[in-house]
Design an enzyme around this catalytic site. Structure first.
Site, PDB file in Angstrom:
ATOM      1  N   ASP A 163      25.825 -49.036  11.575  1.00 38.42           N
ATOM      2  CA  ASP A 163      25.269 -48.971  12.917  1.00 38.42           C
ATOM      3  C   ASP A 163      25.204 -50.373  13.516  1.00 38.42           C
ATOM      4  O   ASP A 163      24.779 -51.325  12.853  1.00 38.42           O
ATOM      5  CB  ASP A 163      23.868 -48.352  12.839  1.00 38.42           C
ATOM      6  CG  ASP A 163      23.217 -48.200  14.192  1.00 38.42           C
ATOM      7  OD1 ASP A 163      23.747 -47.434  15.014  1.00 38.42           O
ATOM      8  OD2 ASP A 163      22.173 -48.827  14.413  1.00 38.42           O
ATOM      9  N   GLU A 170      30.518 -49.563  13.786  1.00 41.58           N
ATOM     10  CA  GLU A 170      30.239 -49.338  15.193  1.00 41.58           C
ATOM     11  C   GLU A 170      30.348 -50.736  15.803  1.00 41.58           C
ATOM     12  O   GLU A 170      29.431 -51.553  15.652  1.00 41.58           O
ATOM     13  CB  GLU A 170      28.841 -48.756  15.397  1.00 41.58           C
ATOM     14  CG  GLU A 170      28.555 -48.459  16.863  1.00 41.58           C
ATOM     15  CD  GLU A 170      27.148 -47.939  17.109  1.00 41.58           C
ATOM     16  OE1 GLU A 170      26.991 -47.059  17.982  1.00 41.58           O
ATOM     17  OE2 GLU A 170      26.215 -48.419  16.434  1.00 41.58           O
TER      18      GLU A 170
END
Length: 707
Positions: free
Chosen positions: A345, A382
């Protein structure tokens, strides 16, 4: 029973039982002393405190003879309390061991978690002297589980199809799964779940975060949860709410069951920030242990934090001990849980050496590259955060996969009918070579997606023009504003058969683009049954029917069979998922066709002027075999060794005649999204042209004849 403490060893970090006693080791470069606090079996009464007697290499450690697994403990760290200088030591606050393997219960919001007195004027931080132990989870001395064998998947990396799911939301409303399993880790690997994943053709599941997490205070004030789990307070202990009894062993069982079915397991991990938030957040672990080391602080004001995550703080991976924590956590998930890969993330935060600069040569990436365990697993970025120069798509190390949001946005806009999208759409279908081709990276590193947990579902993407996030309590100002969605006539659900027919066709167009483009496709769980979140594009706090998958949609909206067909086409036609990008430079001796070409509706090659036509709405991508035979890496004898495949895209609201390129041989239609029924049999093309319906995607394959 009273225990005594002896000098301990500074490695490994955490609590480790050796058969006779337990060694405790905790890193803190700035604490003056650390106390080990033992609790009774209820976890409510502190029965003994012992100062860790040994300090070596910034690690406080001690050995407690006869202390066995199951013992409950926490730490109190002593030192200066000077928030303006980045020091937040407060011995009145019980702190979690960052390396504990298990915790009792779950961390919930309480005013005693804060190390400063609340309610004072802004900027004033006086030490809060109320004891927090009664409202804190406790660490558990746990026996280390055995290592699980490394898993060797039956497919190559370029053949991977990922299925993103939330552990609870995936199964909570699934009536085919046993009631007692719904919403749990075990449901993911139930017989019914595995059968569904195999029917689709999924090769890897990606689970949203499974580490222990808590709700932010502002959510608690609204009596809501952080449903997605991105607000983590621990990097070893797993979320107990998905478990019946033992989260670790149950998730271990899941990975082994999925491996047996030929499915890999990827975990979404959050090492960019912690649940302690900004300077006015709670002090439950890292902040109270060594705030100056664990977090990236603003050097101009050590009381405040760099906030590249938007969640209040940024973990400081430039510090070797913090980097070690992340590496040890990842290795634990691989060796002890059986995980095959990770989606990081806000991964840009992990490669920052300072506030503004990202580097693919950051120590974090170098450590992963040389690690004998982690260098072999799947690594997915990401590739952005909200800090300066945070958007880094295409700039991660060569072997990393990257979430390609440009694929998402361009494909959405193309099928919505936006003008001037054909050139960008072609690039995305071609594996985004403009983003990943400069260093010769493989096309599969482009992780293509159209929907994910964050945003509209596929059904809502074609049913809503605006976000409808009222249930989040933020006046629908949260979530993405640029969704590139369309309702096709009516906002939300409707009984209009024409609108529903077009919506279904558009979903098929989007899915076909996703699953047949060069690159690695990721499918959002529930899109196969047209799951809806009622137009909510930010269901992070909706632990209810909005966030859970509705498996009971009507049969007309069920796309399971269509998706299964697309994945089979992808796997059975090697031209579709090549391990290297075609560039239009290689020509087949057999057919005279180049490995990739772009075709107009009159059958001729596209020209530069064609690409500049803002009204271009119907064209095709043709892939041709330039080797004989072009076979799959795993030797699947069921694969179709085509000489060429053509994908025809018509985003307009009119039918188009399309002249197929003339060569010796036969063209056949594999599927047409305008058709309501799809057959496993190819439909032969009679003549030299086909009619391409409005808003449709057609695939044809070609076999050359020497006659």
């Amino acid at each position: 029973m009273s225990y005594h403490i002896q000098p301990g060893t500074n490695s490994p970090l955490g609590s480790h039982f050796d058969g006779h006693g337990t060694n405790f080791a905790i890193f803190s470069a700035h604490a003056e002393a650390v106390e080990l606090c033992l609790f009774d079996a209820s976890g409510m009464e502190e029965v003994q405190r012992m100062e860790l007697p040994t300090f070596q290499d910034d690690v406080f450690c001690g050995y407690v003879p006869n202390l066995s697994p199951g013992a409950l403990y926490g730490y109190r760290c002593h030192g200066r309390y000077e928030p303006k200088n980045g020091l937040r030591f407060n011995p009145h606050k019980l702190l979690l061991d960052p390396y504990a393997r298990q915790l009792t219960g779950k961390l919930t919001h309480h005013e005693r978690h804060y190390d400063y007195e609340q309610g004072k004027e802004a900027g004033v931080m006086n030490m809060d002297k109320r004891d927090s132990s009664a409202v804190m989870p406790k660490c558990i001395v746990a026996e280390e589980p055995s290592n699980l064998p490394a898993y060797q998947p039956p497919h190559g990396r370029h053949e991977m199809v990922i299925y993103e799911m939330h552990v609870k939301g995936y199964s909570q409303l699934n009536s085919r799964i046993k009631t007692e399993l719904r919403g749990t880790y075990e449901a993911v690997a139930s017989d019914e779940s595995i059968a569904h994943l195999k029917e689709l053709g999924i090769t890897a599941v990606e689970l949203l975060p499974v580490h222990a997490s808590s709700a932010e205070p502002f959510l608690r004030d609204k009596e809501m949860e952080n449903y997605w789990g991105y607000n983590q307070y621990h990097y070893f202990a797993l979320n107990p709410s998905y478990a019946d009894q033992d989260a670790l062993n149950e998730l271990r069982h899941v990975t082994q069951r999925l491996h047996k079915a030929g499915i890999q397991v990827i975990i979404d991990v959050v090492y960019n920030h912690t649940a302690e938030g900004g300077e006015y957040g709670p002090s439950t672990s890292f902040r109270g242990i060594d705030n100056l080391s664990y977090y990236a602080l603003d050097p101009r004001n050590l009381a405040s934090y760099w906030n590249h995550s938007g969640c209040g703080n940024t973990l400081n991976l430039s510090h070797p001990r913090v980097l070690q924590l992340v590496m040890d956590s990842l290795r634990y998930l691989v060796e002890k849980v059986g995980v095959d890969g990770f989606r990081f993330d806000l991964a840009t935060s992990l490669g920052r050496d300072d506030e503004t600069k990202f580097s693919a040569r950051h120590a974090f990436f170098s450590c992963l590259k040389q690690d004998p365990v982690l260098s072999k697993v799947l690594l997915i970025a990401e590739p952005w955060d909200i800090g300066p120069e945070g958007y880094q798509l295409g700039n991660f190390p060569d072997d990393w996969y990257e979430w390609n949001d440009q694929f998402r946005d361009v494909v959405r806009r193309f099928w919505r009918g936006d003008k001037s999208m054909a050139p960008d759409f072609a690039k995305r279908m071609h594996g985004s070579s403009d983003l990943f081709g400069d260093r010769g990276r493989s096309p599969y590193v482009s992780l293509n997606f159209i929907t994910a947990h964050d945003g509209f579902t596929m059904h809502d993407l074609v049913s809503y023009s605006e976000r409808h996030n009222q249930a989040n309590g933020e006046d629908s100002q949260d979530g993405h504003s640029a969704n590139f969605s369309a309702n096709h006539g009516v906002e939300g659900e409707t009984n209009d058969r024409g609108i529903n027919r077009l919506r279904l066709q558009q979903k098929k167009n989007l899915l076909a683009s996703l699953l047949l483009a060069q690159g690695t496709p990721m499918l959002l769980a529930g899109d196969e049954v047209s799951n809806s979140q009622d137009g909510n594009n930010n269901a992070y706090c909706q632990d209810n029917e909005i966030g859970w998958i509705n498996w009971n949609k009507d049969q007309e909206a069920d796309l399971t069979g269509f998706i299964s067909m697309l994945i089979q086409l992808r796997q059975h036609h090697p031209l579709i998922n090549r391990p290297t990008l075609p560039h239009g430079l290689t020509v087949s001796d057999k057919t005279g066709l180049t490995d990739i070409s772009w075709i107009r509706s009159d059958g001729n090659l596209m020209t530069p002027d064609d690409w500049e036509d803002s009204d271009l709405q119907c064209f095709a991508m043709m892939l041709a075999a330039t080797q004989d035979p072009l076979s799959p890496s795993h030797g699947d004898k069921s694969c179709s060794l085509d000489d060429a495949i053509i994908f025809i895209f018509n985003q307009s609201n009119q039918n188009h005649g399309f002249l197929l390129p003339k060569h010796n041989g036969n063209w056949g239609i594999d599927f047409d999204t305008a058709e309501t029924e799809h057959s496993d049999r190819q439909q032969a093309v009679s003549g030299s042209s086909i009619e391409v319906s409005a808003h449709s995607f057609v695939m044809c394959s070609y076999s050359h004849s020497d006659e």
